[in-house]
Design a protein around this motif. Structure first.
Motif, PDB file in Angstrom:
ATOM      1  N   THR A 198      18.809  -1.259   1.910  1.00 43.89           N
ATOM      2  CA  THR A 198      17.625  -0.911   2.706  1.00 43.89           C
ATOM      3  C   THR A 198      17.395   0.592   2.709  1.00 43.89           C
ATOM      4  O   THR A 198      16.245   1.061   2.583  1.00 43.89           O
ATOM      5  CB  THR A 198      17.784  -1.425   4.143  1.00 43.89           C
ATOM      6  N   MET A 199      18.443   1.372   2.851  1.00 43.14           N
ATOM      7  CA  MET A 199      18.303   2.831   2.828  1.00 43.14           C
ATOM      8  C   MET A 199      17.807   3.307   1.462  1.00 43.14           C
ATOM      9  O   MET A 199      16.973   4.214   1.377  1.00 43.14           O
ATOM     10  CB  MET A 199      19.630   3.510   3.168  1.00 43.14           C
ATOM     11  N   ALA A 200      18.286   2.689   0.374  1.00 44.65           N
ATOM     12  CA  ALA A 200      17.818   3.060  -0.968  1.00 44.65           C
ATOM     13  C   ALA A 200      16.331   2.753  -1.122  1.00 44.65           C
ATOM     14  O   ALA A 200      15.578   3.559  -1.693  1.00 44.65           O
ATOM     15  CB  ALA A 200      18.633   2.330  -2.028  1.00 44.65           C
ATOM     16  N   LEU A 201      15.881   1.601  -0.600  1.00 46.06           N
ATOM     17  CA  LEU A 201      14.447   1.274  -0.665  1.00 46.06           C
ATOM     18  C   LEU A 201      13.614   2.255   0.152  1.00 46.06           C
ATOM     19  O   LEU A 201      12.510   2.634  -0.270  1.00 46.06           O
ATOM     20  CB  LEU A 201      14.211  -0.153  -0.177  1.00 46.06           C
ATOM     21  N   CYS A 202      14.113   2.669   1.314  1.00 45.55           N
ATOM     22  CA  CYS A 202      13.387   3.648   2.137  1.00 45.55           C
ATOM     23  C   CYS A 202      13.243   4.977   1.406  1.00 45.55           C
ATOM     24  O   CYS A 202      12.159   5.584   1.403  1.00 45.55           O
ATOM     25  CB  CYS A 202      14.088   3.850   3.473  1.00 45.55           C
ATOM     26  N   ILE A 203      14.325   5.441   0.775  1.00 40.39           N
ATOM     27  CA  ILE A 203      14.281   6.709   0.035  1.00 40.39           C
ATOM     28  C   ILE A 203      13.334   6.598  -1.149  1.00 40.39           C
ATOM     29  O   ILE A 203      12.538   7.513  -1.413  1.00 40.39           O
ATOM     30  CB  ILE A 203      15.699   7.118  -0.396  1.00 40.39           C
ATOM     31  N   ALA A 204      13.377   5.463  -1.866  1.00 43.08           N
ATOM     32  CA  ALA A 204      12.454   5.266  -2.990  1.00 43.08           C
ATOM     33  C   ALA A 204      11.003   5.255  -2.509  1.00 43.08           C
ATOM     34  O   ALA A 204      10.111   5.807  -3.165  1.00 43.08           O
ATOM     35  CB  ALA A 204      12.790   3.963  -3.720  1.00 43.08           C
ATOM     36  N   GLY A 205      10.747   4.659  -1.352  1.00 45.45           N
ATOM     37  CA  GLY A 205       9.389   4.650  -0.804  1.00 45.45           C
ATOM     38  C   GLY A 205       8.917   6.036  -0.432  1.00 45.45           C
ATOM     39  O   GLY A 205       7.765   6.406  -0.683  1.00 45.45           O
ATOM     40  N   ILE A 206       9.786   6.835   0.169  1.00 46.20           N
ATOM     41  CA  ILE A 206       9.413   8.211   0.534  1.00 46.20           C
ATOM     42  C   ILE A 206       9.130   9.029  -0.720  1.00 46.20           C
ATOM     43  O   ILE A 206       8.163   9.803  -0.765  1.00 46.20           O
ATOM     44  CB  ILE A 206      10.526   8.848   1.389  1.00 46.20           C
ATOM     45  N   ILE A 207       9.946   8.863  -1.762  1.00 47.05           N
ATOM     46  CA  ILE A 207       9.703   9.571  -3.023  1.00 47.05           C
ATOM     47  C   ILE A 207       8.375   9.126  -3.627  1.00 47.05           C
ATOM     48  O   ILE A 207       7.602   9.959  -4.130  1.00 47.05           O
ATOM     49  CB  ILE A 207      10.878   9.352  -3.992  1.00 47.05           C
ATOM     50  N   GLY A 208       8.073   7.831  -3.551  1.00 47.18           N
ATOM     51  CA  GLY A 208       6.792   7.332  -4.079  1.00 47.18           C
ATOM     52  C   GLY A 208       5.600   7.895  -3.331  1.00 47.18           C
ATOM     53  O   GLY A 208       4.589   8.260  -3.939  1.00 47.18           O
ATOM     54  N   VAL A 209       5.707   7.993  -2.016  1.00 46.42           N
ATOM     55  CA  VAL A 209       4.612   8.565  -1.225  1.00 46.42           C
ATOM     56  C   VAL A 209       4.439  10.043  -1.562  1.00 46.42           C
ATOM     57  O   VAL A 209       3.307  10.529  -1.740  1.00 46.42           O
ATOM     58  CB  VAL A 209       4.890   8.358   0.287  1.00 46.42           C
ATOM     59  N   ALA A 210       5.549  10.775  -1.665  1.00 47.43           N
ATOM     60  CA  ALA A 210       5.460  12.199  -2.009  1.00 47.43           C
ATOM     61  C   ALA A 210       4.848  12.385  -3.395  1.00 47.43           C
ATOM     62  O   ALA A 210       4.020  13.288  -3.602  1.00 47.43           O
ATOM     63  CB  ALA A 210       6.846  12.836  -1.951  1.00 47.43           C
ATOM     64  N   HIS A 211       5.213  11.536  -4.350  1.00 45.88           N
ATOM     65  CA  HIS A 211       4.642  11.625  -5.691  1.00 45.88           C
ATOM     66  C   HIS A 211       3.143  11.349  -5.666  1.00 45.88           C
ATOM     67  O   HIS A 211       2.353  12.044  -6.327  1.00 45.88           O
ATOM     68  CB  HIS A 211       5.357  10.630  -6.622  1.00 45.88           C
ATOM     69  N   THR A 212       2.725  10.348  -4.908  1.00 44.36           N
ATOM     70  CA  THR A 212       1.298  10.027  -4.809  1.00 44.36           C
ATOM     71  C   THR A 212       0.521  11.173  -4.181  1.00 44.36           C
ATOM     72  O   THR A 212      -0.571  11.535  -4.653  1.00 44.36           O
ATOM     73  CB  THR A 212       1.102   8.738  -3.993  1.00 44.36           C
TER      74      THR A 212
END
Length: 131
Positions: free
Chosen positions: A107-121
């Motif tokens: 779950t923590m890995a998915l949260c970090i991946a989501g934050i990176i995706g939002v920052a990239h967008t």
């Protein structure tokens, strides 16, 4: 003088046929009403007798509104309750065993991946492309 919207122009025009405003000039005070009395013990509210409402320690408790006792707690559920209620400085989301640790890290890995995706967008939309 009172105004209304004109039917043809849609603008405010003087209204000659309105004799009174659309709200009361002197409002009437609210009437005082006696508060109804609450009845705590009636036949409609409870079928439990007063003597059995608070059972002594060790006796089986009754389901509210009935004279039936609660069913006994299965042994597996009792063991899980003891496992989760022990005071061993382990967070409750990790007390289920090693699988809970795997789910937590995933779950923590998915949260970090989501934050990176939002920052990239945000970066893609904020910085124009160079041509």
């Amino acid at each position: 003088m009172y105004h209304q919207l004109g039917k043809i122009s849609g603008r405010l025009v003087a209204a000659s046929h309105l004799q009174s405003p659309l709200f009361p000039i002197a409002p009437i005070a609210l009437q005082r009403v006696e508060v109804p009395q609450i009845q705590y013990t009636t036949a409609q509210l409870s079928t439990v007798t007063e003597a059995s409402a608070c059972p002594a320690p060790g006796k089986r408790r009754l389901i509210p509104g009935t004279n039936q006792p609660y069913p006994p707690v299965p042994e597996a559920i009792r063991k899980r309750q003891e496992q989760f209620q022990t005071d061993d400085d382990v967070p409750v989301f990790l007390k289920g065993g090693p699988f809970d640790g795997i789910l937590y890290r995933f779950t923590m890995a998915l949260c970090i991946a989501g934050i990176i995706g939002v920052a990239h967008t945000i970066y893609i939309h904020a910085v124009p492309k160079k041509e």
